[in-house]
Design an enzyme around this catalytic site. Structure first.
Site, mmCIF file in Angstrom:
data_model
loop_
_atom_site.group_PDB
_atom_site.id
_atom_site.type_symbol
_atom_site.label_atom_id
_atom_site.label_comp_id
_atom_site.label_asym_id
_atom_site.label_seq_id
_atom_site.Cartn_x
_atom_site.Cartn_y
_atom_site.Cartn_z
ATOM 1 N N LYS A 186 26.057 2.058 27.907
ATOM 2 C CA LYS A 186 27.012 2.260 29.009
ATOM 3 C C LYS A 186 28.336 2.899 28.584
ATOM 4 C CE LYS A 186 25.394 -1.270 32.189
ATOM 5 N NZ LYS A 186 25.753 -2.410 33.032
ATOM 6 N N ASP A 210 28.703 -1.177 39.017
ATOM 7 C CA ASP A 210 28.506 -2.592 38.675
ATOM 8 C C ASP A 210 29.518 -3.510 39.365
ATOM 9 O OD1 ASP A 210 26.269 -2.445 37.053
ATOM 10 O OD2 ASP A 210 27.416 -2.153 35.213
HETATM 11 P P1 NAP Z 1 28.615 -8.283 25.949
HETATM 12 O O1 NAP Z 1 29.499 -7.131 26.186
HETATM 13 O O2 NAP Z 1 27.846 -8.378 24.682
HETATM 14 O O3 NAP Z 1 29.520 -9.614 26.120
HETATM 15 C C1 NAP Z 1 28.975 -10.876 25.834
HETATM 16 C C2 NAP Z 1 29.950 -11.970 26.258
HETATM 17 O O4 NAP Z 1 29.322 -13.236 25.970
HETATM 18 C C3 NAP Z 1 31.274 -11.948 25.478
HETATM 19 O O5 NAP Z 1 32.301 -12.436 26.310
HETATM 20 C C4 NAP Z 1 30.963 -12.945 24.333
HETATM 21 O O6 NAP Z 1 32.121 -13.561 23.809
HETATM 22 C C5 NAP Z 1 30.154 -13.979 25.066
HETATM 23 N N1 NAP Z 1 29.297 -14.724 24.131
HETATM 24 C C6 NAP Z 1 28.195 -14.257 23.498
HETATM 25 N N2 NAP Z 1 27.694 -15.227 22.699
HETATM 26 C C7 NAP Z 1 28.495 -16.317 22.847
HETATM 27 C C8 NAP Z 1 28.491 -17.622 22.304
HETATM 28 N N3 NAP Z 1 27.562 -18.020 21.421
HETATM 29 N N4 NAP Z 1 29.455 -18.496 22.695
HETATM 30 C C9 NAP Z 1 30.416 -18.118 23.582
HETATM 31 N N5 NAP Z 1 30.470 -16.883 24.138
HETATM 32 C C10 NAP Z 1 29.509 -15.996 23.782
HETATM 33 O O7 NAP Z 1 27.490 -8.420 27.101
HETATM 34 P P2 NAP Z 1 27.626 -7.980 28.640
HETATM 35 O O8 NAP Z 1 27.134 -6.591 28.795
HETATM 36 O O9 NAP Z 1 28.999 -8.330 29.080
HETATM 37 O O10 NAP Z 1 26.547 -8.927 29.367
HETATM 38 C C11 NAP Z 1 26.817 -10.304 29.586
HETATM 39 C C12 NAP Z 1 25.715 -10.918 30.447
HETATM 40 O O11 NAP Z 1 25.712 -10.322 31.748
HETATM 41 C C13 NAP Z 1 24.311 -10.688 29.881
HETATM 42 O O12 NAP Z 1 23.610 -11.896 30.025
HETATM 43 C C14 NAP Z 1 23.737 -9.604 30.774
HETATM 44 O O13 NAP Z 1 22.330 -9.711 30.879
HETATM 45 C C15 NAP Z 1 24.379 -9.929 32.110
HETATM 46 N N6 NAP Z 1 24.464 -8.752 33.017
HETATM 47 C C16 NAP Z 1 23.812 -8.807 34.212
HETATM 48 C C17 NAP Z 1 23.855 -7.721 35.090
HETATM 49 C C18 NAP Z 1 23.123 -7.787 36.430
HETATM 50 O O14 NAP Z 1 22.857 -6.740 37.043
HETATM 51 N N7 NAP Z 1 22.809 -8.950 36.930
HETATM 52 C C19 NAP Z 1 24.568 -6.556 34.743
HETATM 53 C C20 NAP Z 1 25.240 -6.538 33.507
HETATM 54 C C21 NAP Z 1 25.174 -7.644 32.647
HETATM 55 P P3 NAP Z 1 32.942 -12.891 22.568
HETATM 56 O O15 NAP Z 1 33.859 -11.870 23.185
HETATM 57 O O16 NAP Z 1 33.650 -14.028 21.976
HETATM 58 O O17 NAP Z 1 31.921 -12.277 21.657
#
Ligand code: NAP
Length: 272
Positions: free
Chosen positions: A65, A101
């Site tokens: 993205k 989004d």
């Molecule tokens: P990302 O950029 O990798 O961000 C991950 C987030 O999760 C960060 O805030 C990270 O915190 C936190 N995190 C990860 N592991 C953790 C842990 N062990 N303990 C505490 N916090 C943790 O991922 P993203 O793209 O934002 O996606 C996040 C979620 O949204 C995913 O599950 C994805 O599938 C979902 N999503 C859904 C849609 C939909 O259409 N429904 C669209 C987009 C995303 P840190 O900053 O501390 O690393």
């Protein structure tokens, strides 16, 4: 027949082709939408090939993205501000990047009766999904917005972005006893983190709280299960998937998508 696609890595699990092909069938529009798995090292080449085949448009999912922005001809103002593109449209031969989004997520909340206006909202996470959603929701007049994240520097940077976007001051510490809307934008609850909740103290949730998880597989994460047991309203990430998809479909085709399409996609495509 015109072509559409979704690129990502992995991507074969994505429900977007089913959803877009359903809309095209229903509206009698001659588009075919497919998955294209693109490893990060092949992104530039893949975009060149999509240009060559004169694709009408494509969606972009993780991990491309942000990176994809380098290979486009223009980026919409919102996508530039959010720092990510999830929809690319071929406009007179130029590839133009958009982000549906945040608006899609917001529309899914409104559709489910969970508008953020005048509500105490808690967002968990400060990554790629939380960033546009926090900025967009902050512009929709919440009473308060708290963003909580494991890595403090990231959440502080996100609060600065939110302020720059709409002048709203978000909190980085949970100061309230309860929240009206709690949104999980972390990856806790899926994949290797299945069964793990992003919170341990559920006293911030009561039966009047709406708890939203961006995750849709599993359909009920640990967070949503605990919230349901408390009696809270729960929503998973299917609504966001559908509404960001409908917004992308409009950009791809210029077609009007009827209001009842979201409901039909959820019932007839995604839950089937
Ligand atoms: P990302 O950029 O990798 O961000 C991950 C987030 O999760 C960060 O805030 C990270 O915190 C936190 N995190 C990860 N592991 C953790 C842990 N062990 N303990 C505490 N916090 C943790 O991922 P993203 O793209 O934002 O996606 C996040 C979620 O949204 C995913 O599950 C994805 O599938 C979902 N999503 C859904 C849609 C939909 O259409 N429904 C669209 C987009 C995303 P840190 O900053 O501390 O690393």
């Amino acid at each position: 027949m015109k072509n559409l696609a979704i690129i990502g890595y992995p991507v074969m699990h994505s429900l977007s082709p089913k959803m877009h092909n359903f809309i095209s069938n229903e509206l009698g529009i001659d588009y075919f939408y497919r998955h294209i798995e693109v490893a990060p090292e092949n992104l530039e080449q893949a975009i060149a090939e999509l240009r060559q085949e004169k694709i009408s448009g494509f969606n972009v999912t993780a991990p491309h993205k942000v990176e994809v922005m380098k290979y486009l001809d223009r980026i919409s103002t919102d996508a530039k501000i959010f720092g990510a593109v999830n929809t690319v449209v071929s406009e007179n031969g130029s590839l133009v990047g958009y982000n549906t989004d945040a608006k899609g997520f917001y529309e899914s909340l409104v559709y489910s009766g969970a508008d953020v206006e005048n509500k105490d909202v808690l967002i968990l996470g400060a990554g790629g999904a939380a960033t546009p959603v926090s900025m967009y929701l902050a512009s929709k007049n919440p009473k308060s917005l708290t963003i909580s994240n494991r890595t403090k520097e990231k959440v502080e940077a996100l609060c600065d972005k939110v302020f720059g976007y709409c002048g709203f001051c978000a909190d980085v510490e949970m100061k309230l006893d309860r929240y009206d809307i709690v949104i999980n934008c972390t990856s806790l609850g899926m994949g290797k983190n299945i069964g793990i909740s992003p919170i341990s103290d559920y006293s911030i949730i009561d039966k009047d709280t709406c708890v939203v998880d961006m995750i849709y597989a599993p359909a009920e994460t640990e967070l949503l299960k605990q919230a349901r047991l408390i009696g809270a309203k729960t929503l998973n990430g299917l609504g966001m998937l559908v509404f960001q998809g409908i917004l992308a479909y409009r950009l791809f085709t210029g077609a009007e998508v009827p209001d009842n399409m979201a409901d039909r996609i959820i019932k007839e495509v995604l839950l089937k």
